[in-house]
Scaffold this motif. Structure first.
Motif, short mmCIF file in Angstrom:
data_model
loop_
_atom_site.label_atom_id
_atom_site.label_comp_id
_atom_site.label_asym_id
_atom_site.label_seq_id
_atom_site.Cartn_x
_atom_site.Cartn_y
_atom_site.Cartn_z
N ALA A 1 3.58 -15.80 -15.40
CA ALA A 1 2.76 -17.01 -15.52
C ALA A 1 1.29 -16.68 -15.71
O ALA A 1 0.54 -17.47 -16.26
CB ALA A 1 2.94 -17.88 -14.28
N ASN B 1 3.46 -10.73 -13.02
CA ASN B 1 3.53 -12.19 -12.93
C ASN B 1 3.43 -12.78 -14.33
O ASN B 1 2.36 -12.84 -14.91
CB ASN B 1 2.41 -12.72 -12.03
CG ASN B 1 2.53 -14.21 -11.80
OD1 ASN B 1 3.26 -14.91 -12.49
ND2 ASN B 1 1.80 -14.70 -10.82
N SER C 1 10.85 -23.33 -13.82
CA SER C 1 10.83 -21.88 -13.58
C SER C 1 9.48 -21.40 -13.06
O SER C 1 9.41 -20.51 -12.21
CB SER C 1 11.21 -21.13 -14.85
OG SER C 1 10.28 -21.39 -15.89
N THR C 2 8.40 -21.95 -13.58
CA THR C 2 7.06 -21.56 -13.16
C THR C 2 6.06 -22.56 -13.74
O THR C 2 6.42 -23.40 -14.57
CB THR C 2 6.71 -20.14 -13.65
OG1 THR C 2 5.48 -19.69 -13.06
CG2 THR C 2 6.57 -20.10 -15.17
N ASP C 3 4.83 -22.50 -13.30
CA ASP C 3 3.76 -23.34 -13.83
C ASP C 3 2.81 -22.48 -14.65
O ASP C 3 2.39 -21.40 -14.21
CB ASP C 3 2.98 -24.02 -12.70
CG ASP C 3 3.75 -25.17 -12.07
OD1 ASP C 3 4.25 -24.99 -10.93
OD2 ASP C 3 3.85 -26.22 -12.71
N SER D 1 9.49 -23.74 -18.09
CA SER D 1 8.22 -23.76 -17.37
C SER D 1 7.53 -25.11 -17.52
O SER D 1 7.73 -25.82 -18.51
CB SER D 1 7.31 -22.63 -17.86
OG SER D 1 7.08 -22.73 -19.24
#
Length: 202
Positions: A182, A180, A41-43, A74
């Motif tokens: 993340a 954001n 999904s994201t870093d 993630s």
């Protein structure tokens, strides 16, 4: 030195890597995804400082944070900076056994050293225990929780911000926020002084 020993029902094995700085066990950079995750999904990068200077009142050792939040699925990179001259660990329990040996991701840094490791957070809303694998260090302050998505029930006996502060953090770190996510991990927030901790606010 690399050890990759497979055990029945325990995924791909320890996946341990050692060097002069320490050890990482259960590293997963995205080769295998947890069930329910169709993609990463994201870093997220979490920088963890550990040492005596982060000890809460009545403790001997401490992490710079006692709670971290990430979105489900993630890819989480943990950077562990050990500021003491004895080894410390950041061990997370409860991950899927089919991906992580005995459900653990384990990062260990020798005194004065830094180690980095990566794992994939599960799908769903869950809360996991984080601690140092040396029992005395856990008892003396090295215990925390790692929250995926909206999380689950808080882990017991963790020095957490008082409810009003946690409510603010949960709103700020909501996965549904237009900001954001993340970039909004609890690691970005200022250190909570003793007055913000449950023990001190009782």
């Amino acid at each position: 030195m690399l050890a990759d020993l497979a055990f029945a029902g325990e995924g791909v094995g320890h996946r341990m890597v050692w060097d002069d700085n320490g050890m990482v066990m259960g590293e997963n950079t995205g080769d295998s995804l947890p069930h329910g995750c169709s993609a990463i999904s994201t870093d997220v990068e979490i920088v963890v400082d550990v040492g005596r200077q982060w000890a809460r009142p009545g403790r001997v050792f401490g992490y710079n944070r006692n709670e971290w939040r990430v979105p489900a699925c993630s890819r989480v990179s943990v950077v562990l900076h050990n500021h003491d001259q004895i080894r410390h660990m950041w061990m997370l329990h409860g991950l899927p056994h089919y991906l992580y040996y005995r459900g653990m991701f384990h990062l260990e840094a020798e005194g004065g050293r830094t180690m980095r490791g990566t794992f994939i957070a599960p799908s769903g809303n869950q809360t996991f225990l984080v601690h140092c694998d040396m029992a005395q260090h856990t008892e003396k302050g090295l215990k925390a929780q790692f929250i995926v998505g909206a999380g689950g029930q808080d882990m017991p006996n963790i020095d957490l911000p008082r409810p009003s502060m946690r409510s603010f953090l949960q709103r700020r770190l909501s996965p549904t926020s237009s900001e954001n996510y993340a970039d909004k991990t609890s690691n970005d927030l200022p250190y909570f002084p003793p007055a913000c901790l449950n023990e001190s606010s009782k």
